[in-house]
Design a protein around this motif. Structure first.
Motif, PDB file in Angstrom:
ATOM      1  N   THR A  63      50.227  33.259  52.733  1.00  0.00           N
ATOM      2  CA  THR A  63      48.997  33.260  51.947  1.00  0.00           C
ATOM      3  C   THR A  63      49.267  33.177  50.446  1.00  0.00           C
ATOM      4  OG1 THR A  63      48.151  34.760  53.619  1.00  0.00           O
ATOM      5  CG2 THR A  63      46.788  34.398  51.693  1.00  0.00           C
ATOM      6  N   ALA A  64      50.268  33.900  50.014  1.00  0.00           N
ATOM      7  CA  ALA A  64      50.551  33.912  48.577  1.00  0.00           C
ATOM      8  C   ALA A  64      50.933  32.517  48.095  1.00  0.00           C
ATOM      9  CB  ALA A  64      51.663  34.904  48.273  1.00  0.00           C
ATOM     10  N   ALA A  65      51.781  31.870  48.838  1.00  0.00           N
ATOM     11  CA  ALA A  65      52.202  30.529  48.448  1.00  0.00           C
ATOM     12  C   ALA A  65      51.026  29.566  48.475  1.00  0.00           C
ATOM     13  CB  ALA A  65      53.306  30.046  49.376  1.00  0.00           C
ATOM     14  N   ARG A  66      50.223  29.690  49.501  1.00  0.00           N
ATOM     15  CA  ARG A  66      49.075  28.801  49.590  1.00  0.00           C
ATOM     16  C   ARG A  66      48.147  28.974  48.404  1.00  0.00           C
ATOM     17  NH1 ARG A  66      46.797  26.903  55.186  1.00  0.00           N
ATOM     18  NH2 ARG A  66      45.943  28.943  55.680  1.00  0.00           N
ATOM     19  N   SER A  67      47.903  30.201  48.033  1.00  0.00           N
ATOM     20  CA  SER A  67      46.931  30.384  46.974  1.00  0.00           C
ATOM     21  C   SER A  67      47.537  30.035  45.626  1.00  0.00           C
ATOM     22  CB  SER A  67      46.369  31.804  46.988  1.00  0.00           C
ATOM     23  OG  SER A  67      47.357  32.727  46.664  1.00  0.00           O
ATOM     24  N   LEU A  68      48.844  30.195  45.511  1.00  0.00           N
ATOM     25  CA  LEU A  68      49.472  29.808  44.249  1.00  0.00           C
ATOM     26  C   LEU A  68      49.423  28.297  44.069  1.00  0.00           C
ATOM     27  CD1 LEU A  68      50.972  30.437  41.727  1.00  0.00           C
ATOM     28  CD2 LEU A  68      53.098  30.502  43.007  1.00  0.00           C
ATOM     29  N   ALA A  69      49.762  27.617  45.108  1.00  0.00           N
ATOM     30  CA  ALA A  69      49.839  26.153  44.996  1.00  0.00           C
ATOM     31  C   ALA A  69      48.468  25.489  45.090  1.00  0.00           C
ATOM     32  CB  ALA A  69      50.754  25.611  46.088  1.00  0.00           C
ATOM     33  N   GLY A  70      47.627  26.029  45.918  1.00  0.00           N
ATOM     34  CA  GLY A  70      46.384  25.322  46.203  1.00  0.00           C
ATOM     35  C   GLY A  70      45.187  25.858  45.463  1.00  0.00           C
ATOM     36  N   SER A  71      44.053  25.417  45.901  1.00  0.00           N
ATOM     37  CA  SER A  71      42.841  25.845  45.216  1.00  0.00           C
ATOM     38  C   SER A  71      42.146  26.967  45.980  1.00  0.00           C
ATOM     39  CB  SER A  71      41.892  24.670  45.047  1.00  0.00           C
ATOM     40  OG  SER A  71      41.649  24.063  46.296  1.00  0.00           O
ATOM     41  N   ARG A  72      42.543  27.151  47.210  1.00  0.00           N
ATOM     42  CA  ARG A  72      41.925  28.224  47.964  1.00  0.00           C
ATOM     43  C   ARG A  72      42.863  29.425  48.020  1.00  0.00           C
ATOM     44  NH1 ARG A  72      40.380  26.120  53.620  1.00  0.00           N
ATOM     45  NH2 ARG A  72      42.413  25.106  53.532  1.00  0.00           N
ATOM     46  N   ALA A  73      42.286  30.597  48.252  1.00  0.00           N
ATOM     47  CA  ALA A  73      43.116  31.796  48.276  1.00  0.00           C
ATOM     48  C   ALA A  73      43.082  32.466  49.642  1.00  0.00           C
ATOM     49  CB  ALA A  73      42.660  32.779  47.219  1.00  0.00           C
ATOM     50  N   PHE A  74      42.161  32.034  50.483  1.00  0.00           N
ATOM     51  CA  PHE A  74      42.032  32.644  51.800  1.00  0.00           C
ATOM     52  C   PHE A  74      41.718  34.131  51.692  1.00  0.00           C
ATOM     53  CE2 PHE A  74      44.500  28.866  52.165  1.00  0.00           C
ATOM     54  CZ  PHE A  74      43.917  28.226  53.243  1.00  0.00           C
ATOM     55  N   ILE A  75      40.956  34.424  50.704  1.00  0.00           N
ATOM     56  CA  ILE A  75      40.534  35.809  50.517  1.00  0.00           C
ATOM     57  C   ILE A  75      39.041  35.837  50.218  1.00  0.00           C
ATOM     58  CG2 ILE A  75      40.724  37.857  49.070  1.00  0.00           C
ATOM     59  CD1 ILE A  75      43.587  36.979  48.445  1.00  0.00           C
ATOM     60  N   VAL A  76      38.345  36.713  50.893  1.00  0.00           N
ATOM     61  CA  VAL A  76      36.933  36.938  50.607  1.00  0.00           C
ATOM     62  C   VAL A  76      36.814  38.309  49.966  1.00  0.00           C
ATOM     63  CG1 VAL A  76      34.690  37.405  51.647  1.00  0.00           C
ATOM     64  CG2 VAL A  76      36.066  35.481  52.447  1.00  0.00           C
ATOM     65  N   GLY A  77      36.088  38.369  48.885  1.00  0.00           N
ATOM     66  CA  GLY A  77      35.881  39.655  48.227  1.00  0.00           C
ATOM     67  C   GLY A  77      34.535  40.233  48.629  1.00  0.00           C
ATOM     68  N   LEU A  78      34.534  41.518  48.901  1.00  0.00           N
ATOM     69  CA  LEU A  78      33.269  42.188  49.210  1.00  0.00           C
ATOM     70  C   LEU A  78      33.027  43.204  48.111  1.00  0.00           C
ATOM     71  CD1 LEU A  78      30.893  42.817  51.044  1.00  0.00           C
ATOM     72  CD2 LEU A  78      32.392  44.289  52.387  1.00  0.00           C
ATOM     73  N   LEU A  79      31.864  43.058  47.471  1.00  0.00           N
ATOM     74  CA  LEU A  79      31.577  43.899  46.318  1.00  0.00           C
ATOM     75  C   LEU A  79      30.517  44.910  46.672  1.00  0.00           C
ATOM     76  CD1 LEU A  79      33.321  42.393  44.438  1.00  0.00           C
ATOM     77  CD2 LEU A  79      31.328  41.562  43.212  1.00  0.00           C
ATOM     78  N   PHE A  80      30.784  46.163  46.395  1.00  0.00           N
ATOM     79  CA  PHE A  80      29.647  47.070  46.422  1.00  0.00           C
ATOM     80  C   PHE A  80      29.729  48.148  45.388  1.00  0.00           C
ATOM     81  CE2 PHE A  80      32.546  49.070  49.192  1.00  0.00           C
ATOM     82  CZ  PHE A  80      32.666  48.336  50.348  1.00  0.00           C
ATOM     83  N   ASP A  81      28.617  48.825  45.312  1.00  0.00           N
ATOM     84  CA  ASP A  81      28.404  49.801  44.264  1.00  0.00           C
ATOM     85  C   ASP A  81      27.600  50.914  44.900  1.00  0.00           C
ATOM     86  OD1 ASP A  81      27.832  51.148  41.921  1.00  0.00           O
ATOM     87  OD2 ASP A  81      26.011  49.969  41.578  1.00  0.00           O
ATOM     88  N   ASN A  82      28.137  52.107  44.837  1.00  0.00           N
ATOM     89  CA  ASN A  82      27.401  53.260  45.329  1.00  0.00           C
ATOM     90  C   ASN A  82      26.898  53.038  46.754  1.00  0.00           C
ATOM     91  OD1 ASN A  82      26.005  55.638  45.431  1.00  0.00           O
ATOM     92  ND2 ASN A  82      24.141  54.695  44.639  1.00  0.00           N
ATOM     93  N   PRO A  83      27.806  52.802  47.649  1.00  0.00           N
ATOM     94  CA  PRO A  83      27.395  52.381  48.978  1.00  0.00           C
ATOM     95  C   PRO A  83      26.784  53.497  49.817  1.00  0.00           C
ATOM     96  CG  PRO A  83      29.749  52.694  48.900  1.00  0.00           C
ATOM     97  CD  PRO A  83      29.254  52.921  47.505  1.00  0.00           C
TER      98      PRO A  83
END
Lengths: 348, 348
Positions: A63-83
């Motif tokens: 994954t690290a190599a892919r995201s370094l070289a490419g445009s995708r990171a294969f990571i989804v971020g989930l954001l929350f606040d005061n869940p």
DNA sequence: TTGTAGGCGTTATCAA
DNA sequence: TTGATAACGCCTACAA
């Protein structure tokens, strides 16, 4: 061919790399890459060779190599606040499942929106800059945080919102029809024979809470309700439910059915009933909203509206991961009324 | 110097890279790297120059590049299985805070341990292989999953366990003294004047539940309890609490104080009391364990034992991120008794 | 349809 | 104490 095995990869017992796969399959690096990324213009034969090599070497792209070289990171971020724990865990579970199925990782970021505005932006900047992500899933109340939305738009970062209140066509999103769901609750109570109703509101800032209240009231009017509908403030909390319940139960004549904007406050209403010496559901019917975990942590079990929260998480992540640029449409998922033991016909 | 700004980094409006910092500071790449990683053998002067450049360019190291080139990934994995929402969210929050403070990311992975053994291993392998992580934080019941522990050990992957039951010296871990905490609850009830006690157990497979029961009973004996202590099975669920509550309340003479192994089952016990026509706390005192969110979603609010769950998450992540190889010691955190309204002196 | 060369942004090795 | 140079594993051009 076929004699190579996992022990003979380029670096001893380390994991196989694309190069190992390419060698074993007798093709070029790029061809392996094409197969992995399901790119077009790959012959069936080549694909088969590569896939066999991948299977034999137990190869997994880095994954690290892919995201370094490419445009995708294969990571989804989930954001929350005061869940709120129940809601959030369900969302998270759904998002996770889509991620897993689509070979992505799930990264969590908490945001504290109570800090001063300047610190807030700095917080966002630090988070996002350090964070090769393919996009973010936003949960309420972040869903409607204009500063955050502006920031993401300015940074060109994709995001999907869950249950947005404002600017519904600003981004892709998922939601349910809160008004229709509340109307279903109203119909259920009406059909049981109730004619005196009360509503415990959610926080004024929470758009969905407002839609629930309105949907409930409108449906009652549509059905021909004649008595005034008693209302009390609430803020989704158990405690506010106790207070609001006490208030509406003090009205004369007393309501026989109480609809609360969420399960927690409905649980509070049930306590207020008990404190007033009233039995649920024999004397008073109580209906909640969410079908959260509380609904089955009270006695009697709560009649409520099921929101497909986990499904919303799944759908949001799927929207985020679509390769074709998705339209900014709001996807409406199905709710359902869950009739349990807290509602019954009114006393005679 | 000083004339360069963020707009003049090597690639237009992209983020500053280490190279930009090195150029601006007039030093080599490696020197910047040394400063960033707080390596020794850096002169104060060089450090100052580099730090100034970093600040000016607003430079943030790229995680993907770091993990590709280096041995660390700056990612902490949090593993759970079948999470109880409150407990899990608290753990997660704590782990997240440590991660954020130490510039790491938090990655979530759900594991399904109900699948057949072979699929289970495959699941783990896929998860871990694809997952440059600096280590994992394990939550119960994964904490005591021997297959998982074996797998991680075999793979040489570091992990920290939260509230482990078995093999406490197998890895670093954090916990509380469940027996002592339950003893505190026993003392509280004893001092209120109670002499007839009942215990609602947790699941047999859950070591902490067993320690709570034993700690409670032992302390009562130490205090000089003479009456037999009534016990009923439970499994931490609200429903099991209702059933267990009904059972112990049927005993003659009736207990005046009931200790449940967690808050959920304590909430169920309170329902059983109500169904038996008994008032809490006037007729019966009820005490829970966890101080989870349920404790304040019942009426009266539940007396319970506070577990520093968030703190446990923080501590676990900190343990994982220590650069010096930590010993396999179990760190015990402090609990506290939270006296609310569900306990009172027994009826005359 | 397939392959080659170069670079992504950092850390590691070794020399100065 | 510092600095050049080679990895790290993959992707994006571009060429064949």
């Amino acid at each position: 061919m076929g004699e190579m095995n996992i022990a003979s990869t380029s670096r001893g017992n380390a994991h196989a790399t694309m190069e190992d796969v390419a060698k074993l399959a007798g093709v070029s690096l790029k061809s392996v890459s094409r197969v992995i990324n399901a790119e077009p213009h790959v012959s069936a034969k080549l694909r088969a060779k590569v896939e066999a090599a991948i299977a034999e070497l137990n190869y997994v792209p880095d994954t690290a190599a892919r995201s370094l070289a490419g445009s995708r990171a294969f990571i989804v971020g989930l954001l929350f606040d005061n869940p709120s724990p129940n809601y959030t865990m369900n969302i998270q579970k759904g998002v996770y499942e889509t991620c897993r199925d689509q070979q992505h990782h799930l990264r969590i970021d908490n945001i504290d929106s109570t800090v001063p505005a300047e610190k807030f932006e700095a917080q966002l900047a630090a988070m996002v800059r350090n964070s090769r992500c393919d996009g973010f899933v936003l949960t309420p109340p972040l869903t409607d945080n204009v500063v955050l939305l502006d920031f993401l738009d300015r940074s060109g970062i994709r995001y999907v919102r869950i249950a947005p209140d404002i600017q519904p066509d600003r981004s892709p999103g998922v939601c349910i029809d809160d008004a229709a769901a509340a109307a279903a609750a109203a119909r259920h109570l009406w059909e049981l024979g109730h004619r005196r109703f009360a509503v415990v509101r959610g926080p004024a800032s929470h758009g969905a809470a407002g839609r629930r209240r309105q949907g409930f009231i409108d449906e009652l009017h549509r059905l021909g309700a004649e008595n005034p509908i008693i209302e009390a403030e609430g803020n989704f909390s158990f405690e506010s439910g106790i207070a609001a319940g006490a208030k509406v139960l003090a009205a004369t004549p007393r309501p026989t059915a109480i609809f609360a904007a969420n399960d927690d406050s409905a649980a509070g209403v049930m306590v207020a009933c008990s404190q007033a010496g009233l039995k649920v559901p024999n004397d008073v019917s109580v209906c909640g909203f969410d079908d959260s975990w509380v609904a089955k942590s009270v006695w009697p079990y709560l009649t409520t509206v099921y929101q497909p929260i986990e499904e919303m998480g799944r759908a949001a992540a799927a929207l985020l991961l679509r390769r074709d640029e998705p339209d900014n449409v709001l996807h409406e998922l199905d709710f359902s009324l869950v009739v349990r033991a807290s509602t019954a016909p009114p006393p005679q």
